[in-house]
Enzyme design. Sequence first.
Site, short mmCIF file in Angstrom:
data_model
loop_
_atom_site.label_atom_id
_atom_site.label_comp_id
_atom_site.label_asym_id
_atom_site.label_seq_id
_atom_site.Cartn_x
_atom_site.Cartn_y
_atom_site.Cartn_z
N THR A 320 1.53 0.76 -5.38
CA THR A 320 0.20 0.90 -4.77
C THR A 320 0.14 2.24 -4.03
O THR A 320 1.10 2.62 -3.37
CB THR A 320 -0.12 -0.27 -3.82
N PHE A 322 -1.63 4.44 -1.16
CA PHE A 322 -2.38 4.31 0.09
C PHE A 322 -2.80 5.71 0.56
O PHE A 322 -2.08 6.68 0.29
CB PHE A 322 -1.51 3.69 1.19
O1 LIG Z 1 -2.29 -7.95 1.15
C1 LIG Z 1 -1.48 -7.06 1.40
O2 LIG Z 1 -0.30 -7.25 1.72
C2 LIG Z 1 -1.96 -5.69 1.36
O3 LIG Z 1 -1.37 -4.86 1.98
C3 LIG Z 1 -3.12 -5.35 0.49
C4 LIG Z 1 -2.73 -4.92 -0.93
C5 LIG Z 1 -3.98 -4.31 -1.65
O4 LIG Z 1 -5.07 -4.29 -1.10
O5 LIG Z 1 -3.80 -3.88 -2.79
C6 LIG Z 1 -1.72 -3.85 -0.86
C7 LIG Z 1 -0.76 -3.72 -1.78
C8 LIG Z 1 -0.64 -4.65 -2.91
O6 LIG Z 1 -1.21 -3.97 -4.00
C9 LIG Z 1 -1.39 -5.91 -2.70
C10 LIG Z 1 -2.29 -6.03 -1.72
#
Ligand SMILES: O=C(O)C(=O)C[C@]1(C(=O)O)C=C[C@@H](O)C=C1
Length: 444
Positions: A320, A322
């Site tokens: 992911t 950020f």
């Molecule tokens: O729910 C979490 O733990 C988050 O940090 C959010 C979140 C997102 O929004 O994509 C962050 C990373 C992962 O892809 C899954 C969920």
Amino acid sequence: MACDELYCTFFGQTMQISSASLRMSSPFSDFAMRLSTLRRSGRKSPLRIGCMHGYSNRTNGRITSQMGIENNTHGEHHSYLYNQHLVQERMSMENSGDGQQQQQQDLAERAYLVQVNGYDSLATPKDLNLPRPLSISDFAPAPMHGSTLRVAYQGVPGAYSEAAACKAYPECEPVPCEQFEAAFQAVELWLADRAVLPVENSLGGSIHRNYDLLLRHRLHIVGEVQLPVHHCLLAMPGVSKADLRRVISHPQALAQCEHTLTRLGLSVAREAVDDTAGAAQFIAENNLRDTAAIASNRAAEIYGMNILANGIQDDAGNVTRFVMLAREPIIPRVDRPFKTSIVFAKEEATGSLFKVLSAFAFRDINLTKIESRPQRKKPLRIVDDNNSGKSQYFEYLFYIDFEASMADKRAQNALAELQEFTSFLRVLGSYPMDVTPLVGSPPL
Ligand SMILES: O=C(O)C(=O)C[C@]1(C(=O)O)C=C[C@@H](O)C=C1
């Protein structure tokens, strides 16, 4: 680190409080008076003020002010928010003069802060309290004066966003927020110094909500961080896969594990909640024995849950991305790889999107991402064609990330050209690329 001088960060500019800053004129006069109040009582007061900051603006003809005071005396961090009403109330307690009056004023100040914060163990200050000369670092955007950088993220402890915040700012104090919007506001209202928010995932795609919020708020992208996301299936101790009737998690996490869940024989109901760690917390708090969460192994530790399956994401290289957000932009540089993020609405003319994209191609600037979102204020365009009647087109905003710094002439020229084919253009940020290798990162 304790810091006894008074500073004010005013619209991004940090200054030591001096008579000059007290002469600030309307609409900031309330703010200035408030600073003078604290300055006079600051010498003997048990309160040590690490840093002050605030803002003032006009809403419906009324000036509203908010101010944060950070007290870092004990290595702890306390933040007090005042609104104008409290400032005025506070000022009415104020007496000028020395001696007994000053002492009374100090006591009143202490009582007032205890009343506001319920915090009553403030230390006695040193008597010798000479002003420290300002240095260049005082004028840099936060982190401020030795205090810990507070980083807002969406979710609760154990969320991937918390891990991303700590990867981006290893010494930070993560600040959990219920929604993405709250994380934006925490920075705007000076309750946090940065926000770290997910924008895209290698399996689930873009997190559209954050694209929309980037436009609605005035924060700047100051960095990016990529986080390998390693999901686990968590349940209460003693619960087995056969007991499960439901799996809950963040919608992105559910999407990232869809096939694996089926492969594990878990064709049970899937329910979306606000964040992965929040799902674990909910199960633990309610001792749910028919529900599992998809979350990190750190969440399993925090909420006392068992890991039924490890690494359940559909792709081992699940990542992911950020972005880090701040109130002030950073100064773009050319001595290391930079990325720039922009958003624009194209002109209605034929071929304008092609022309926008070729402005980058002609300058050898690599695009790393293009995303379109509906233009909420103007979602449709109706074109009256004499031959075929009226047609409706969807109107979009386009978000582009490209690999160049805004300090790079090529990027400046590309954007100058873009203005010819766009009706709206905003630079969301120019920031260092995350080039840290992802392989070998410990699973979360
Ligand atoms: O729910 C979490 O733990 C988050 O940090 C959010 C979140 C997102 O929004 O994509 C962050 C990373 C992962 O892809 C899954 C969920």
